[in-house]
Design a protein around this motif. Structure first.
Motif, PDB file in Angstrom:
ATOM      1  N   TYR A 185      76.384 -42.795 -14.468  1.00 29.90           N
ATOM      2  CA  TYR A 185      75.284 -42.583 -13.522  1.00 29.90           C
ATOM      3  C   TYR A 185      75.695 -42.963 -12.101  1.00 29.90           C
ATOM      4  O   TYR A 185      75.532 -42.183 -11.157  1.00 29.90           O
ATOM      5  N   ASP A 242      69.940 -40.682 -14.850  1.00 35.57           N
ATOM      6  CA  ASP A 242      69.326 -41.969 -15.183  1.00 35.57           C
ATOM      7  C   ASP A 242      68.097 -41.719 -16.056  1.00 35.57           C
ATOM      8  O   ASP A 242      67.867 -40.597 -16.513  1.00 35.57           O
ATOM      9  N   GLU A 286      73.426 -34.174 -18.608  1.00 33.17           N
ATOM     10  CA  GLU A 286      74.436 -33.896 -17.578  1.00 33.17           C
ATOM     11  C   GLU A 286      74.766 -32.410 -17.553  1.00 33.17           C
ATOM     12  O   GLU A 286      74.904 -31.816 -16.473  1.00 33.17           O
ATOM     13  N   ARG A 320      72.950 -38.426 -23.174  1.00 28.41           N
ATOM     14  CA  ARG A 320      73.199 -38.290 -21.744  1.00 28.41           C
ATOM     15  C   ARG A 320      74.005 -37.039 -21.420  1.00 28.41           C
ATOM     16  O   ARG A 320      73.765 -36.380 -20.416  1.00 28.41           O
TER      17      ARG A 320
END
Length: 370
Positions: free
Chosen positions: A129, A147, A174, A170
């Motif tokens: 992040y 985040d 992304e 995550r």
DNA sequence: CAAGCGTGGTT
DNA sequence: TAACCAAGCTT
């Protein structure tokens, strides 16, 4: 884009960017780290903002920048001074890792924060992040900065149902950001997603009627914004009994010690204390025996003067506070006897600051009774 | 991957 | 009020 298109198709990326960026340019908050794009300032702000509210960070950021305006200033500072300025902000390894990484930048990069993903990610405390945040905000690179806000916002807009509590999720977000991000203004795009999460697309009761990208939101279209994101709960924390003592010598100086350089509250100072397990002996007796052994001198624990609970994310301390006496301790780098008025010079955890306040209240009562 | 790592505000 | 939350990283 109308809703029939939304139902069956990916969102109109260009229109989404326009709506999001226009909103951000109009509604973004005036925050101290948005005054300029100094990579060092962006970096410090991003570290402070990890798991921490904007309103909490603001005064810390202002004091920190006054004390350490440049990479060089922070690199050359004493760690203790850095921790003192971080006192109360929590997650103290952030401060130690930040200074370690800033020293690396000072020495290996001539004070210039790296502008590529490989080098910046190698810095201590800079994860996926923070790397993306610095590269996009300070250097204008189209890197994702995912985040909790971004995962919540995109889980709703794109109806992504992966569990955001899992680390593996995550990557999904992304990839989504790489598809959506504005290459004209990556900085504002990433900040706008986070700002939207903070101001509009909040965890409970999001303000969908005020949302600038409502027309692009699949969850709103389906009426399922309240069901997202999917997030599993964490296990309950452990409860630990602690007996702590504020020990004074004949001059009224107090014994303090520095915690280990690893683990919980690393390198902060504290009043001597012991974890108590159920035994025949009282916690007072265990504490006196342990401390007498630790400091190789007779420690006398007097009465209990306070009690407090302190809740961490993963742990709860149930603390009994005693006052007592100690003589002839050998002072070292990690063990000191300090006058009352010098206690405030050392970085303490909030729990030990509370103990000190209870001690001062106790002293005040004793004086009033005399 | 799951656990460890702080604190204060909100619901 | 207990639970949850807030611009995550390291091991």
């Amino acid at each position: 884009m109308n809703n029939s298109q939304l139902k069956d198709n990916p969102i109109d990326i260009y229109a989404f960017q326009q709506d999001l960026l226009s909103w951000f340019e109009k509604e973004q908050r005036d925050l101290p780290w948005r005054k300029d794009k100094d990579p060092y300032k962006v970096w410090v702000s991003e570290i402070m903002l990890q798991q921490t509210r904007v309103d909490t960070v603001i005064p810390y950021f202002l004091r920190f920048m006054e004390a350490f305006p440049t990479v060089k200033d922070l690199a050359e500072a004493e760690e203790e001074k850095v921790l003192k300025l971080w006192e109360g902000l929590g997650y103290y390894s952030r401060a130690r890792n930040l200074q370690s990484a800033v020293r690396e930048v000072h020495e290996q990069y001539d004070g210039v924060v790296p502008n590529n993903i490989k080098d910046i990610s190698a810095l201590k405390g800079v994860g996926p992040y923070t790397a993306g945040a610095i590269l996009s905000i300070a250097y204008g690179e189209p890197e994702p900065a995912v985040d909790g806000n971004v995962m919540r916002v995109l889980s709703r807009i794109l109806m992504i149902e992966n569990d955001i509590a899992k680390a593996s999720s995550r990557k999904i977000f992304e990839a989504a950001v790489r598809e959506l991000i504005s290459h004209d203004n990556p900085s504002y795009f990433n900040q706008a997603l986070m700002e939207l999460g903070a101001l509009i697309c909040t965890p409970t009761s999001p303000s969908c009627l005020l949302c600038p990208v409502r027309d692009h939101c699949h969850a709103f279209y389906e009426g399922k914004q309240a069901e997202l994101p999917v997030k599993t709960k964490k296990a309950k924390n452990k409860h630990v009994q602690i007996a702590s003592a504020i020990l004074a010598n004949s001059k009224g100086e107090l014994l303090i010690r520095k915690r280990s350089n690893k683990g919980l509250l690393a390198n902060l100072w504290e009043f001597p204390n012991e974890e108590i397990h159920l035994q025949i002996e009282s916690d007072k007796q265990q504490l006196q025996n342990q401390l007498s052994k630790s400091y190789d001198t007779h420690v006398k624990i007097n009465q209990r003067i306070g009690q407090l609970d302190h809740v961490f994310t993963h742990l709860t301390w149930h603390i009994n506070l005693y006052e007592g006496e100690i003589h002839s301790v050998t002072e070292t780098d990690n063990v000191k006897l300090v006058p009352l008025e010098d206690i405030k010079k050392y970085p303490f955890p909030v729990s030990h600051q509370k103990m000190f306040m209870q001690y001062m209240q106790h002293k005040g009562k004793v004086l009033a009774d005399e």
